[in-house]
Design a protein around this motif. Structure first.
Motif, PDB file in Angstrom:
ATOM      1  N   MET A  12      -3.511   4.739  16.196  1.00  0.00           N
ATOM      2  CA  MET A  12      -3.811   4.297  14.843  1.00  0.00           C
ATOM      3  C   MET A  12      -2.709   3.367  14.357  1.00  0.00           C
ATOM      4  N   LYS A  13      -3.106   2.206  13.851  1.00  0.00           N
ATOM      5  CA  LYS A  13      -2.142   1.243  13.341  1.00  0.00           C
ATOM      6  C   LYS A  13      -2.472   0.876  11.898  1.00  0.00           C
ATOM      7  N   ASN A  14      -1.536   0.179  11.264  1.00  0.00           N
ATOM      8  CA  ASN A  14      -1.700  -0.244   9.876  1.00  0.00           C
ATOM      9  C   ASN A  14      -1.936   0.965   8.977  1.00  0.00           C
ATOM     10  N   VAL A  15      -0.974   1.919   9.048  1.00  0.00           N
ATOM     11  CA  VAL A  15      -1.095   3.211   8.356  1.00  0.00           C
ATOM     12  C   VAL A  15      -0.212   3.259   7.120  1.00  0.00           C
ATOM     13  N   ALA A  16      -0.794   3.699   5.999  1.00  0.00           N
ATOM     14  CA  ALA A  16      -0.054   3.981   4.779  1.00  0.00           C
ATOM     15  C   ALA A  16      -0.366   5.413   4.364  1.00  0.00           C
ATOM     16  N   VAL A  17       0.632   6.113   3.858  1.00  0.00           N
ATOM     17  CA  VAL A  17       0.476   7.526   3.496  1.00  0.00           C
ATOM     18  C   VAL A  17       0.720   7.713   2.005  1.00  0.00           C
ATOM     19  N   VAL A  18      -0.130   8.527   1.374  1.00  0.00           N
ATOM     20  CA  VAL A  18      -0.004   8.837  -0.058  1.00  0.00           C
ATOM     21  C   VAL A  18       0.314  10.316  -0.205  1.00  0.00           C
ATOM     22  N   LEU A  19       1.418  10.637  -0.862  1.00  0.00           N
ATOM     23  CA  LEU A  19       1.870  12.015  -1.027  1.00  0.00           C
ATOM     24  C   LEU A  19       1.694  12.463  -2.466  1.00  0.00           C
ATOM     25  N   SER A  20       0.922  13.524  -2.673  1.00  0.00           N
ATOM     26  CA  SER A  20       0.698  14.034  -4.019  1.00  0.00           C
ATOM     27  C   SER A  20       1.876  14.853  -4.508  1.00  0.00           C
ATOM     28  N   GLY A  21       1.858  15.200  -5.792  1.00  0.00           N
ATOM     29  CA  GLY A  21       2.792  16.161  -6.332  1.00  0.00           C
ATOM     30  C   GLY A  21       2.293  17.565  -6.054  1.00  0.00           C
ATOM     31  N   GLY A  22       3.157  18.565  -6.316  1.00  0.00           N
ATOM     32  CA  GLY A  22       2.750  19.945  -6.079  1.00  0.00           C
ATOM     33  C   GLY A  22       3.919  20.893  -5.890  1.00  0.00           C
ATOM     34  N   GLY A  23       5.114  20.505  -6.350  1.00  0.00           N
ATOM     35  CA  GLY A  23       6.266  21.398  -6.309  1.00  0.00           C
ATOM     36  C   GLY A  23       6.625  21.866  -4.913  1.00  0.00           C
ATOM     37  N   SER A  24       6.856  23.165  -4.782  1.00  0.00           N
ATOM     38  CA  SER A  24       7.304  23.740  -3.507  1.00  0.00           C
ATOM     39  C   SER A  24       6.290  23.537  -2.389  1.00  0.00           C
ATOM     40  N   ARG A  25       5.046  23.252  -2.743  1.00  0.00           N
ATOM     41  CA  ARG A  25       4.031  22.993  -1.720  1.00  0.00           C
ATOM     42  C   ARG A  25       4.321  21.697  -0.958  1.00  0.00           C
ATOM     43  N   GLY A  26       5.290  20.938  -1.407  1.00  0.00           N
ATOM     44  CA  GLY A  26       5.677  19.702  -0.729  1.00  0.00           C
ATOM     45  C   GLY A  26       6.073  19.935   0.722  1.00  0.00           C
ATOM     46  N   ALA A  27       6.472  21.152   1.054  1.00  0.00           N
ATOM     47  CA  ALA A  27       6.812  21.456   2.446  1.00  0.00           C
ATOM     48  C   ALA A  27       5.622  21.242   3.367  1.00  0.00           C
ATOM     49  N   ILE A  28       4.411  21.325   2.822  1.00  0.00           N
ATOM     50  CA  ILE A  28       3.214  21.018   3.613  1.00  0.00           C
ATOM     51  C   ILE A  28       3.271  19.565   4.081  1.00  0.00           C
ATOM     52  N   GLN A  29       3.645  18.674   3.182  1.00  0.00           N
ATOM     53  CA  GLN A  29       3.756  17.259   3.526  1.00  0.00           C
ATOM     54  C   GLN A  29       4.800  17.043   4.610  1.00  0.00           C
ATOM     55  N   LEU A  30       5.891  17.790   4.537  1.00  0.00           N
ATOM     56  CA  LEU A  30       6.933  17.679   5.566  1.00  0.00           C
ATOM     57  C   LEU A  30       6.387  18.076   6.930  1.00  0.00           C
ATOM     58  N   GLY A  31       5.565  19.127   6.970  1.00  0.00           N
ATOM     59  CA  GLY A  31       4.968  19.551   8.227  1.00  0.00           C
ATOM     60  C   GLY A  31       4.046  18.501   8.802  1.00  0.00           C
ATOM     61  N   VAL A  32       3.252  17.864   7.940  1.00  0.00           N
ATOM     62  CA  VAL A  32       2.358  16.795   8.390  1.00  0.00           C
ATOM     63  C   VAL A  32       3.181  15.636   8.944  1.00  0.00           C
ATOM     64  N   LEU A  33       4.214  15.236   8.224  1.00  0.00           N
ATOM     65  CA  LEU A  33       5.062  14.130   8.671  1.00  0.00           C
ATOM     66  C   LEU A  33       5.756  14.459   9.987  1.00  0.00           C
ATOM     67  N   GLN A  34       6.141  15.724  10.161  1.00  0.00           N
ATOM     68  CA  GLN A  34       6.750  16.150  11.420  1.00  0.00           C
ATOM     69  C   GLN A  34       5.773  15.954  12.572  1.00  0.00           C
ATOM     70  N   ALA A  35       4.514  16.333  12.355  1.00  0.00           N
ATOM     71  CA  ALA A  35       3.488  16.140  13.391  1.00  0.00           C
ATOM     72  C   ALA A  35       3.278  14.663  13.684  1.00  0.00           C
ATOM     73  N   PHE A  36       3.242  13.852  12.635  1.00  0.00           N
ATOM     74  CA  PHE A  36       3.065  12.408  12.825  1.00  0.00           C
ATOM     75  C   PHE A  36       4.197  11.831  13.661  1.00  0.00           C
ATOM     76  N   ASP A  37       5.419  12.275  13.379  1.00  0.00           N
ATOM     77  CA  ASP A  37       6.570  11.792  14.139  1.00  0.00           C
ATOM     78  C   ASP A  37       6.460  12.189  15.609  1.00  0.00           C
ATOM     79  N   GLU A  38       6.096  13.431  15.866  1.00  0.00           N
ATOM     80  CA  GLU A  38       6.029  13.923  17.234  1.00  0.00           C
ATOM     81  C   GLU A  38       4.943  13.212  18.045  1.00  0.00           C
ATOM     82  N   TYR A  39       3.896  12.769  17.370  1.00  0.00           N
ATOM     83  CA  TYR A  39       2.812  12.066  18.053  1.00  0.00           C
ATOM     84  C   TYR A  39       2.949  10.543  17.921  1.00  0.00           C
ATOM     85  N   ASN A  40       4.127  10.118  17.430  1.00  0.00           N
ATOM     86  CA  ASN A  40       4.443   8.690  17.345  1.00  0.00           C
ATOM     87  C   ASN A  40       3.458   7.894  16.494  1.00  0.00           C
TER      88      ASN A  40
END
Length: 251
Positions: A1-29
């Motif tokens: 997948m190319k030409n990717v932009a990511v939108v991150l919502s608000g949600g307080g401590s639930r932001g750790a969910i976004q970190l997990g998604v980003l971690q997966a994205f990094d691992e899969y390049n």
């Protein structure tokens, strides 16, 4: 997948969910070319764009707790100020400028002078992050020039606008899909009201995303309590891996 932009919502401590998604994205390049965010999404997005790894931000949440980053300041403007948040940003982001980031970042804030949202992508960075995360009544409004700003999620909790017609693959990550507790007290009701507001305005932007990651949270939590950081992170990581595998199968 190319030409990717990511939108991150608000949600307080639930932001750790976004970190997990980003971690997966990094691992899969999966290369992210731009990020837009509001509230906790603005904090996480800015740190990520500065090159701070998701696992490092997760550890920061677990060891210090983001609620401890904010300093109590009993006054009429709000209960807390952002003094310690600025210190954390200065420690992890060398220069207080959007141009210093490795990936373009867009931060959504609410202008309480005009009653409209604004999205910043240039100039000083830290004050925009603090403004975007300034939950009304809980935190002081942030003054930028002649205007005062608070949490961008009040009006636009999924700020996809900077990417429309510019990126082929816009991925929205909404972290506000959760069970509601049957308990009732002043703080729980305040959280519920905030959730109602941000869920309503987030739904308007769902259809503007090419993909939407919106995991369901089936356990009780407090948006300013970071005790579930590891659990949220693992939930996000699983969602991120599943998303990538699903998209790859279709391509």
């Amino acid at each position: 997948m190319k030409n990717v932009a990511v939108v991150l919502s608000g949600g307080g401590s639930r932001g750790a969910i976004q970190l997990g998604v980003l971690q997966a994205f990094d691992e899969y390049n999966l290369k992210i070319e731009a990020i837009s965010g509001t509230s906790i999404g603005a904090i996480i997005g800015s740190l990520y764009c500065a090159g701070v790894k998701p696992i490092v931000v997760k550890e920061l949440m677990e060891t210090k707790g983001f609620i401890k980053i904010f300093n109590l300041s009993w006054n009429l403007k709000g209960l807390m100020n952002m003094k310690n948040l600025y210190a954390v940003l200065e420690e992890h982001i060398p220069n207080d400028d959007f141009n210093s980031l490795n990936i373009p970042m867009h931060i959504c804030v609410t202008n309480i002078n005009t009653n409209k949202y604004e999205i910043f992508s240039k100039g000083s960075l830290f004050d925009k992050i603090a403004a975007s995360a300034s939950i009304p009544v809980v935190f002081e409004p942030i003054q930028i020039e002649e205007n005062y700003y608070v949490d961008g999620g009040l009006i636009n909790n999924l700020p996809v606008e900077p990417f429309i017609d510019k990126y082929k693959n816009i991925i929205g990550i909404d972290i506000n899909n959760h069970e509601n507790t049957d308990k009732h007290n002043m703080w729980i009701m305040a959280q519920r009201i905030i959730d109602l507001v941000i869920i309503q305005n987030s739904e308007l932007n769902y259809k503007k995303c090419d993909y939407l990651i919106k995991p369901f949270i089936d356990f009780e939590h407090n948006i300013l309590n970071f005790n579930h950081t590891d659990k949220f992170f693992e939930l996000g990581y699983t969602e991120g891996v599943n998303f990538i595998k699903t998209v790859l199968k279709k391509q």
